[in-house]
Design a protein around this motif. Sequence first.
Motif, PDB file in Angstrom:
ATOM      1  N   PRO A  87       0.804  -1.235   0.000  1.00 14.44           N
ATOM      2  CA  PRO A  87       0.000   0.000   0.000  1.00 14.44           C
ATOM      3  C   PRO A  87       0.830   1.274   0.000  1.00 14.44           C
ATOM      4  CG  PRO A  87      -0.122  -1.096   2.134  1.00 14.44           C
ATOM      5  CD  PRO A  87       0.551  -2.050   1.205  1.00 14.44           C
ATOM      6  N   LEU A  88       2.083   1.192   0.403  1.00 14.31           N
ATOM      7  CA  LEU A  88       2.973   2.354   0.409  1.00 14.31           C
ATOM      8  C   LEU A  88       4.236   2.022  -0.368  1.00 14.31           C
ATOM      9  CD1 LEU A  88       2.778   3.398   4.180  1.00 14.31           C
ATOM     10  CD2 LEU A  88       1.563   4.473   2.272  1.00 14.31           C
ATOM     11  N   LEU A  89       4.787   3.018  -1.049  1.00 15.19           N
ATOM     12  CA  LEU A  89       6.062   2.834  -1.733  1.00 15.19           C
ATOM     13  C   LEU A  89       6.915   4.078  -1.536  1.00 15.19           C
ATOM     14  CD1 LEU A  89       6.144   4.662  -4.586  1.00 15.19           C
ATOM     15  CD2 LEU A  89       4.532   2.921  -5.320  1.00 15.19           C
ATOM     16  N   GLY A  90       8.202   3.903  -1.729  1.00 18.27           N
ATOM     17  CA  GLY A  90       9.135   5.017  -1.699  1.00 18.27           C
ATOM     18  C   GLY A  90      10.255   4.722  -2.666  1.00 18.27           C
ATOM     19  N   TYR A  91      11.141   5.697  -2.857  1.00 19.29           N
ATOM     20  CA  TYR A  91      12.330   5.368  -3.625  1.00 19.29           C
ATOM     21  C   TYR A  91      13.523   6.149  -3.109  1.00 19.29           C
ATOM     22  CZ  TYR A  91      12.140   9.523  -6.741  1.00 19.29           C
ATOM     23  OH  TYR A  91      12.144  10.788  -7.252  1.00 19.29           O
ATOM     24  N   ASP A 114      -0.580  12.212   0.981  1.00 15.99           N
ATOM     25  CA  ASP A 114      -0.523  11.181  -0.059  1.00 15.99           C
ATOM     26  C   ASP A 114       0.858  11.071  -0.693  1.00 15.99           C
ATOM     27  OD1 ASP A 114      -3.413  10.642   0.111  1.00 15.99           O
ATOM     28  OD2 ASP A 114      -3.569  12.700  -0.625  1.00 15.99           O
ATOM     29  N   LEU A 115       1.666  12.123  -0.552  1.00 18.69           N
ATOM     30  CA  LEU A 115       3.077  12.093  -0.914  1.00 18.69           C
ATOM     31  C   LEU A 115       3.844  12.899   0.115  1.00 18.69           C
ATOM     32  CD1 LEU A 115       4.939  12.521  -4.250  1.00 18.69           C
ATOM     33  CD2 LEU A 115       5.355  14.189  -2.433  1.00 18.69           C
ATOM     34  N   VAL A 116       4.920  12.319   0.620  1.00 20.06           N
ATOM     35  CA  VAL A 116       5.828  13.027   1.526  1.00 20.06           C
ATOM     36  C   VAL A 116       7.212  12.981   0.891  1.00 20.06           C
ATOM     37  CG1 VAL A 116       6.722  13.227   3.862  1.00 20.06           C
ATOM     38  CG2 VAL A 116       4.465  12.201   3.486  1.00 20.06           C
ATOM     39  N   THR A 117       7.773  14.145   0.614  1.00 23.35           N
ATOM     40  CA  THR A 117       9.083  14.207  -0.025  1.00 23.35           C
ATOM     41  C   THR A 117      10.100  14.836   0.906  1.00 23.35           C
ATOM     42  OG1 THR A 117      10.305  15.001  -1.980  1.00 23.35           O
ATOM     43  CG2 THR A 117       8.619  16.455  -1.097  1.00 23.35           C
ATOM     44  N   VAL A 157       8.050   9.157  -0.169  1.00 23.40           N
ATOM     45  CA  VAL A 157       7.081   8.115   0.167  1.00 23.40           C
ATOM     46  C   VAL A 157       5.747   8.515  -0.445  1.00 23.40           C
ATOM     47  CG1 VAL A 157       5.815   6.948   2.012  1.00 23.40           C
ATOM     48  CG2 VAL A 157       8.241   7.464   2.314  1.00 23.40           C
ATOM     49  N   ILE A 158       5.105   7.568  -1.114  1.00 29.35           N
ATOM     50  CA  ILE A 158       3.844   7.842  -1.813  1.00 29.35           C
ATOM     51  C   ILE A 158       2.865   6.708  -1.531  1.00 29.35           C
ATOM     52  CG2 ILE A 158       2.807   8.484  -4.021  1.00 29.35           C
ATOM     53  CD1 ILE A 158       5.627   8.834  -5.146  1.00 29.35           C
ATOM     54  N   LYS A 159       1.595   7.049  -1.388  1.00 27.18           N
ATOM     55  CA  LYS A 159       0.576   6.005  -1.351  1.00 27.18           C
ATOM     56  C   LYS A 159       0.496   5.352  -2.731  1.00 27.18           C
ATOM     57  CE  LYS A 159      -2.113   8.064   2.384  1.00 27.18           C
ATOM     58  NZ  LYS A 159      -3.347   8.775   2.783  1.00 27.18           N
ATOM     59  N   THR A 160       0.554   4.029  -2.758  1.00 22.11           N
ATOM     60  CA  THR A 160       0.721   3.316  -4.018  1.00 22.11           C
ATOM     61  C   THR A 160      -0.419   3.561  -4.986  1.00 22.11           C
ATOM     62  OG1 THR A 160       2.041   1.617  -2.904  1.00 22.11           O
ATOM     63  CG2 THR A 160       1.065   1.023  -5.023  1.00 22.11           C
ATOM     64  N   ASP A 161      -1.649   3.666  -4.508  1.00 18.69           N
ATOM     65  CA  ASP A 161      -2.753   3.877  -5.441  1.00 18.69           C
ATOM     66  C   ASP A 161      -2.633   5.213  -6.155  1.00 18.69           C
ATOM     67  OD1 ASP A 161      -3.256   5.218  -3.069  1.00 18.69           O
ATOM     68  OD2 ASP A 161      -5.419   4.867  -3.094  1.00 18.69           O
ATOM     69  N   GLY A 185      -4.617  15.169  -4.325  1.00 15.79           N
ATOM     70  CA  GLY A 185      -3.940  14.612  -3.165  1.00 15.79           C
ATOM     71  C   GLY A 185      -3.257  15.698  -2.344  1.00 15.79           C
ATOM     72  N   LYS A 186      -2.762  15.299  -1.173  1.00 17.15           N
ATOM     73  CA  LYS A 186      -2.090  16.231  -0.263  1.00 17.15           C
ATOM     74  C   LYS A 186      -0.599  15.891  -0.207  1.00 17.15           C
ATOM     75  CE  LYS A 186      -4.030  17.345   3.606  1.00 17.15           C
ATOM     76  NZ  LYS A 186      -4.600  17.222   4.972  1.00 17.15           N
ATOM     77  N   ILE A 187       0.252  16.922  -0.205  1.00 18.70           N
ATOM     78  CA  ILE A 187       1.691  16.714  -0.210  1.00 18.70           C
ATOM     79  C   ILE A 187       2.347  17.552   0.874  1.00 18.70           C
ATOM     80  CG2 ILE A 187       1.725  16.179  -2.675  1.00 18.70           C
ATOM     81  CD1 ILE A 187       2.730  18.989  -3.229  1.00 18.70           C
TER      82      ILE A 187
END
Length: 236
Positions: A87-91, A114-117, A157-161, A185-187
Motif C-alpha cells: 500500500p505504500l512505496l518510496g524510492y 498522499d506524498l511526503v518528499t 514516500v507515496i501512497k501506491t494507489d 492529493g495532499k503533499i
Amino acid sequence: MYEFTIIVPVYNEEDNLQRVEKELLAYTKISIKKTAILFVNDGSSDGSQALIEAICQRNEAFNYISFAENCGLSAAIKAGFDYVETPLLGYIDSDLQTAPEDFNLLLQHIGEYDLVTGVRADRKDTFVKNMSSKIANGIRRTFTHDGMDDTGCPLKVIKTDYAKRIPMFNGLHRFLPAMILLQNGKIIQIPIQHFPRMAGTAKYGLWNRLFGPLVDCFAYLWMKKKYINYQVKDKG
C-alpha cells in the motif's frame, strides 16, 4: 506480508551496491513499516546485475526487475510503481546521498498526506550542481505552484494507489508532487540528511538538471490541461 516497498533504481552502480545492501538491510530492521526492497536495474552495462542477483538471493526482503536496455530514471521509477504491490512505496537513489533511516521521518506523515518528499538540508554537492538545482526548482514552482523546494530529492514516500495513477514520461520524476496535486492529493516536504557521493559517478549534468527540465515544464502544462481525474461514488 509487507506494508512498504523501497524502489532502488540502478544504473552502473556496482561500486555502491554492497553499501546499498548493508544500509537498506539495516533499515528494514528499524523501519516503522514492514519493508521490502525492489531494485530496478536500468540496463546497467557493468557488474550491477550480478551483484543485485546475489543480494536478492541472500536477503528475503529484496527483489529485482531488470530492463533489457537503458531507459532512464523516469522509466525505472515508473516500472517500480507498476510492480509494487504494497500500500505504500518510496524510492531512494543507489548512490545513497540520502539516508534510508530518514524514511521513518517521512512515513510518520503519510497517513495524513498522499506524498511526503524529503528536502535535502545542507546539501553536499558542488556549487554548480546546487545552483542549477535551485534554479530548476524555482522554474518548476512557477509552472506547477506545488510549493516544493526540492522536487529532485531522491527520497520520497507515496501512497501506491496515487503513484499507479501517475502518467509518466521522461523527466516527469521531477514533477511527482505536482502530479499528486492533479489527483487532489495532499503533499508535504520534510527536511532530511544529505551526504556526498562516496563511489560511482553522477548520471546528470548541467543540461539534464537545468535546461531539460525547463522543456519538461511545458509537457507538464499540457498534461495538467489534459489530465483525467475522477472519483467513483458507488459500484455494484
